[in-house]
Design a protein around this motif. Structure first.
Motif, PDB file in Angstrom:
ATOM      1  N   GLN A 117       0.821  -1.210   0.000  1.00 14.53           N
ATOM      2  CA  GLN A 117       0.000   0.000   0.000  1.00 14.53           C
ATOM      3  C   GLN A 117       0.852   1.257   0.000  1.00 14.53           C
ATOM      4  OE1 GLN A 117      -2.480  -0.346   3.422  1.00 14.53           O
ATOM      5  NE2 GLN A 117      -3.930  -1.717   2.409  1.00 14.53           N
ATOM      6  N   GLN A 118       0.374   2.257  -0.726  1.00 18.19           N
ATOM      7  CA  GLN A 118       1.018   3.565  -0.657  1.00 18.19           C
ATOM      8  C   GLN A 118       0.815   4.078   0.758  1.00 18.19           C
ATOM      9  OE1 GLN A 118      -0.099   6.327  -3.585  1.00 18.19           O
ATOM     10  NE2 GLN A 118       0.376   4.947  -5.276  1.00 18.19           N
ATOM     11  N   ARG A 119       1.811   4.787   1.241  1.00 18.95           N
ATOM     12  CA  ARG A 119       1.651   5.234   2.618  1.00 18.95           C
ATOM     13  C   ARG A 119       0.592   6.309   2.666  1.00 18.95           C
ATOM     14  NH1 ARG A 119       6.209   8.533   5.293  1.00 18.95           N
ATOM     15  NH2 ARG A 119       4.447   9.446   6.363  1.00 18.95           N
ATOM     16  N   ALA A 140       1.610  13.967   0.368  1.00 21.89           N
ATOM     17  CA  ALA A 140       2.151  13.505   1.641  1.00 21.89           C
ATOM     18  C   ALA A 140       3.521  12.840   1.497  1.00 21.89           C
ATOM     19  CB  ALA A 140       1.174  12.528   2.286  1.00 21.89           C
ATOM     20  N   GLN A 141       3.740  12.167   0.381  1.00 21.99           N
ATOM     21  CA  GLN A 141       5.002  11.495   0.154  1.00 21.99           C
ATOM     22  C   GLN A 141       6.181  12.442   0.255  1.00 21.99           C
ATOM     23  OE1 GLN A 141       6.518   8.549  -0.905  1.00 21.99           O
ATOM     24  NE2 GLN A 141       4.766   7.645   0.125  1.00 21.99           N
ATOM     25  N   PHE A 142       5.948  13.629  -0.198  1.00 23.57           N
ATOM     26  CA  PHE A 142       7.093  14.530  -0.336  1.00 23.57           C
ATOM     27  C   PHE A 142       7.102  15.663   0.664  1.00 23.57           C
ATOM     28  CE2 PHE A 142       7.667  12.073  -3.998  1.00 23.57           C
ATOM     29  CZ  PHE A 142       9.038  12.084  -4.194  1.00 23.57           C
ATOM     30  N   ARG A 143       6.334  15.483   1.729  1.00 27.02           N
ATOM     31  CA  ARG A 143       6.362  16.506   2.769  1.00 27.02           C
ATOM     32  C   ARG A 143       7.809  16.742   3.174  1.00 27.02           C
ATOM     33  NH1 ARG A 143       3.400  14.473   7.596  1.00 27.02           N
ATOM     34  NH2 ARG A 143       3.605  12.621   6.315  1.00 27.02           N
ATOM     35  N   GLY A 144       8.203  17.978   3.223  1.00 29.38           N
ATOM     36  CA  GLY A 144       9.522  18.285   3.748  1.00 29.38           C
ATOM     37  C   GLY A 144      10.685  18.032   2.801  1.00 29.38           C
ATOM     38  N   VAL A 160      10.680   0.238   4.559  1.00 31.96           N
ATOM     39  CA  VAL A 160      11.295   1.106   3.553  1.00 31.96           C
ATOM     40  C   VAL A 160      10.220   1.800   2.713  1.00 31.96           C
ATOM     41  CG1 VAL A 160      12.659   1.080   1.430  1.00 31.96           C
ATOM     42  CG2 VAL A 160      13.498  -0.068   3.453  1.00 31.96           C
ATOM     43  N   ARG A 161       9.193   1.058   2.344  1.00 32.36           N
ATOM     44  CA  ARG A 161       8.124   1.682   1.554  1.00 32.36           C
ATOM     45  C   ARG A 161       7.470   2.806   2.353  1.00 32.36           C
ATOM     46  NH1 ARG A 161       3.449  -0.158  -2.533  1.00 32.36           N
ATOM     47  NH2 ARG A 161       3.203   1.994  -3.164  1.00 32.36           N
ATOM     48  N   HIS A 162       7.351   2.577   3.665  1.00 31.23           N
ATOM     49  CA  HIS A 162       6.669   3.575   4.479  1.00 31.23           C
ATOM     50  C   HIS A 162       7.485   4.853   4.639  1.00 31.23           C
ATOM     51  CE1 HIS A 162       3.931   5.034   7.556  1.00 31.23           C
ATOM     52  NE2 HIS A 162       5.003   5.479   8.164  1.00 31.23           N
ATOM     53  N   ILE A 163       8.808   4.701   4.787  1.00 26.34           N
ATOM     54  CA  ILE A 163       9.608   5.856   5.234  1.00 26.34           C
ATOM     55  C   ILE A 163      10.317   6.592   4.086  1.00 26.34           C
ATOM     56  CG2 ILE A 163      11.847   4.730   5.689  1.00 26.34           C
ATOM     57  CD1 ILE A 163      11.763   6.103   8.455  1.00 26.34           C
ATOM     58  N   SER A 164      10.491   5.940   2.919  1.00 26.11           N
ATOM     59  CA  SER A 164      11.394   6.505   1.904  1.00 26.11           C
ATOM     60  C   SER A 164      10.689   7.378   0.873  1.00 26.11           C
ATOM     61  CB  SER A 164      12.101   5.374   1.160  1.00 26.11           C
ATOM     62  OG  SER A 164      12.695   4.495   2.052  1.00 26.11           O
ATOM     63  N   HIS A 165      11.448   8.311   0.301  1.00 23.46           N
ATOM     64  CA  HIS A 165      10.987   9.064  -0.863  1.00 23.46           C
ATOM     65  C   HIS A 165      11.388   8.343  -2.139  1.00 23.46           C
ATOM     66  CE1 HIS A 165      11.431  12.316   2.227  1.00 23.46           C
ATOM     67  NE2 HIS A 165      10.166  12.378   1.905  1.00 23.46           N
ATOM     68  N   ARG A 166      12.653   7.901  -2.147  1.00 23.18           N
ATOM     69  CA  ARG A 166      13.128   7.112  -3.275  1.00 23.18           C
ATOM     70  C   ARG A 166      13.785   5.854  -2.718  1.00 23.18           C
ATOM     71  NH1 ARG A 166      17.192   9.501  -6.732  1.00 23.18           N
ATOM     72  NH2 ARG A 166      17.958  10.413  -4.802  1.00 23.18           N
ATOM     73  N   LEU A 182       8.641   2.284  -7.585  1.00 21.89           N
ATOM     74  CA  LEU A 182       9.418   1.057  -7.447  1.00 21.89           C
ATOM     75  C   LEU A 182       8.548  -0.092  -6.944  1.00 21.89           C
ATOM     76  CD1 LEU A 182      12.790   0.317  -7.210  1.00 21.89           C
ATOM     77  CD2 LEU A 182      11.836  -0.373  -5.041  1.00 21.89           C
ATOM     78  N   PHE A 183       7.683   0.187  -5.949  1.00 23.94           N
ATOM     79  CA  PHE A 183       6.891  -0.892  -5.372  1.00 23.94           C
ATOM     80  C   PHE A 183       5.702  -1.281  -6.257  1.00 23.94           C
ATOM     81  CE2 PHE A 183       9.295   0.247  -1.626  1.00 23.94           C
ATOM     82  CZ  PHE A 183       9.502  -0.981  -1.026  1.00 23.94           C
ATOM     83  N   ASP A 184       5.123  -0.310  -6.960  1.00 23.09           N
ATOM     84  CA  ASP A 184       3.962  -0.620  -7.791  1.00 23.09           C
ATOM     85  C   ASP A 184       4.358  -1.112  -9.169  1.00 23.09           C
ATOM     86  OD1 ASP A 184       2.383   0.159  -5.735  1.00 23.09           O
ATOM     87  OD2 ASP A 184       2.112   2.220  -6.442  1.00 23.09           O
TER      88      ASP A 184
END
Lengths: 332, 344
Positions: A264-266, B13-17, B240-246, B264-266
């Protein structure tokens, strides 16, 4: 039909200088023939101690099974003499441990270790044992089994060693295998290979399997039924679907919410359980999860909720189970 | 310059900050070959372990780059090379426009103030004879950042609070704390230097799930609050999927794929990445029942004598003769999506 293994109100305690550790505190569960049952929980919840208790491998001092019954195929394991118990271990019930590095003897060849169990438990001749060892290594997917038999554990990789452990566990055609974190020390692709192998072999040979793990993904992939443990007790049990889609205990719910999912996408921050697991020497009258529970009421401090049936084989130990279930429904 | 749609994408949200496209670390063709020696008195080099064999990537300021792979793929060595805890065989490590390969030990001390590490094992990475307060104060004392002792103690309390620990923990010893609390101490110690860049080497791998989630959240909060940049080294793909940008994927010393996290994951392109993702069980029984479970055969070869050509070819389901000859070029197949495979 009676179950293959019945654990009834088992209590195992460790008498230490810091106090009595109630590592397993009234645990009951059953395993049917050919079934895979998972025991899930975090460090120190008593999942491994329960398994060691089944084989009576608790070291005294300081540990002792203080109460309860363990019946295996109609036999009361706790009433057996040490001699009789030795005939059960490795023959009727075998165990696969987490560390393939430390659970094999480094100074004995693979062949010696594989045939040792068979020679000890059955009337097999050395030659037949050797042939059976070759067959077993082939079964667990080790190439050139003849050559491997004369090798030593340090010649093998971690995944290979765990395959040898599985071959050893299967050697006397047990009815039950207990696997304690069998793949935790392995890499993901190797972990998948080993789990798939265990699943196929137990299914083909009709062996029951207790798999002890902290990995909720492994449980989802392989278990028929699941017992969730916290602070020495089973707090929820049911089919995998009951546990994952209809949790009725706040700890189960919290566990599911705190694991990030790879598919899942976070969406948001993880929602962890605050605080630490309790000190098992200082448990009081109430529910042990209460200090970390967001559903806790005054009732939870006064008495201990018992494991009550929700529906069918699904049971949970929580006074506020309906609120928990409603929260899960809302979330999904 | 990045195209404008990329800037928009970073709003979610992925790219916050992740505020800028400033490159913080630029790794170019890094190689770390460890010699294998033979003989007791007269040592001769008989082979090399090619732990890292020519990898390149950039880390943007404020970004979390996930680095994944199985044991022995070189991910930890890469992290150690950036800090020059190893002496890389060749390549460039550009940090703030400066090539760290050219710096001597004395100059590296200055750089190490800005780059900190959080280790995997919270049991062995804290000195058991030092109190928590001393452990956190030590880097400030050594680098003489906060010379005054009282100010230093105040700073320790502040750091403990930042990491979710009470001030009285400063007087405790590591053995009095749980694994999660020790990991928080490790984080507080890394923060003591006001670093810009933190290498998290399996920083949450040893923790139980409920505690792991707490520490993951803490790391994310700190990145936002202090504008930190992380290299997040882990074998746990879910975290890693949860915390990373790339995310970058390594196999046997080589980088095989690099892409934005969701991409990468999809949409994994390299056969190894696909095998890796397929092998990870997902906590959802119905979904698991529906998965194919195509499990990759074989084991990871030895890095002393890696396979010829593409190092993955002996295990690869789509390998052909050409794969044995030459390691495929690491090329950009879509904007931002890099892969080292000729079959993509």
């Amino acid at each position: 039909m009676a179950s293959l293994l019945e654990i009834d109100k088992l209590k195992t305690q460790f008498f230490t200088t810091a106090g009595v550790v109630k590592a397993v505190d009234g645990v009951s569960y059953t395993v049917d023939e050919g079934e895979t049952v998972a025991v899930v929980g975090e460090s120190g919840c008593g999942k491994s101690v329960t398994a060691m208790s089944i084989l009576r491998l608790i070291p005294w001092p300081p540990g002792k099974i203080t109460d309860g019954e363990i019946r295996f195929a109609g036999k009361d394991l706790l009433a057996l003499s040490e001699e009789e118990m030795r005939n059960v271990r490795g023959k009727d019930i075998s165990m696969i441990f987490q560390e393939p590095m430390t659970s094999l003897n480094p100074v004995l060849s693979i062949g010696m270790q594989l045939t040792e169990t068979m020679l000890a438990h059955t009337d097999i001749s050395e030659e037949d044992a050797h042939n059976r060892a070759v067959e077993l290594l082939g079964m667990v997917g080790i190439s050139e089994p003849e050559r491997r038999l004369v090798q030593y554990p340090h010649h093998l990789s971690g995944g290979m060693r765990q395959r040898v452990m599985i071959a050893m566990a299967l050697s006397c055609e047990p009815k039950l295998i207990i696997a304690d974190e069998p793949t935790t020390a392995l890499d993901v692709t190797i972990q998948a290979q080993i789990l798939e192998l265990m699943k196929n072999l137990t299914r083909d040979l009709g062996v029951a399997l207790i798999i002890i793990t902290h990995n909720l993904g492994v449980v989802a992939r392989y278990a028929d039924r699941v017992n969730v443990m916290y602070a020495g007790k089973i707090i929820e049990s049911g089919t995998a679907a009951d546990i994952y889609y209809r949790p009725h205990h706040p700890y189960t719910l919290a566990l599911l919410k705190s694991v990030p999912r790879m598919d899942q996408q976070r969406q948001a921050k993880l929602d962890p359980v605050e605080g630490q697991p309790p000190d098992l020497t200082m448990l009081d009258e109430g529910c042990a999860f209460r200090p970390r529970c967001r559903f806790a009421t005054t009732e939870c401090a006064e008495g201990l909720p018992s494991l009550e049936t929700v529906e069918g084989g699904h049971a949970t130990a929580c006074f506020n189970k309906d609120q928990v279930a409603a929260t899960m429904k809302e979330a999904s | 310059m990045s195209p404008p749609n990329e800037a928009v994408a970073r709003e979610d949200a992925q790219f916050r900050g992740v505020p800028t496209d400033d490159v913080l670390i630029d790794l170019k063709d890094l190689k770390m070959h460890f010699p294998v020696t033979e003989g007791v008195f007269i040592q001769s080099v008989i082979a090399h372990v090619k732990a890292v064999d020519g990898i390149s990537f950039k880390i943007m300021k404020g970004e979390t780059l996930g680095l994944v792979g199985e044991s022995g793929c070189g991910k930890t060595t890469t992290g150690r090379c950036i800090l020059k805890l190893e002496d890389p065989t060749s390549g460039e490590i550009i940090f703030h426009g400066q090539d760290l390969m050219n710096l001597d030990d004395k100059e590296m001390v200055e750089v190490r103030k800005k780059i900190q590490v959080i280790f995997q094992d919270p049991f062995s990475s804290l000195n058991p004879r030092m109190k928590i307060g001393e452990i956190i104060a030590e880097p400030m004392r050594v680098h003489n950042i906060v010379p005054d002792e009282e100010a230093r103690n105040n700073r320790v309390v502040e750091l403990l609070n930042t990491c979710g620990l009470k001030a009285n923990f400063a007087d405790r010893y590591p053995h009095e704390m749980s694994g999660g609390q020790r990991q928080r101490v490790g984080i507080a110690r890394a923060l003591a230097m006001n670093p810009e860049f933190i290498i998290c080497d399996e920083a949450v791998s040893a923790l139980d799930v409920s505690i792991q989630a707490q520490v993951v959240n803490l790391l994310e909060d700190l990145r936002e609050e202090f504008g930190l940049t992380y290299l997040f080294i882990s074998h746990d793909l879910s975290v890693v999927r949860h915390i990373s940008h790339r995310v970058a994927v390594m196999y046997l010393g080589h980088m095989v794929e690099l892409a934005e996290c969701d991409e990468l994951f999809d949409n994994p392109l390299h056969p190894y990445t696909r095998a890796l993702l397929e092998a990870v069980p997902i906590p959802d029984p119905d979904l698991e029942n529906g998965r194919a479970h195509q499990i990759i055969k074989g084991e990871i070869p030895s890095p002393i004598n890696p396979p010829s050509g593409c190092v993955f070819h002996p295990r690869c389901p789509s390998a052909h003769d050409g794969c044995k000859k030459e390691f495929p070029e690491f090329r950009e197949v879509k904007p931002g999506h890099w892969v080292a495979c000729t079959e993509v």
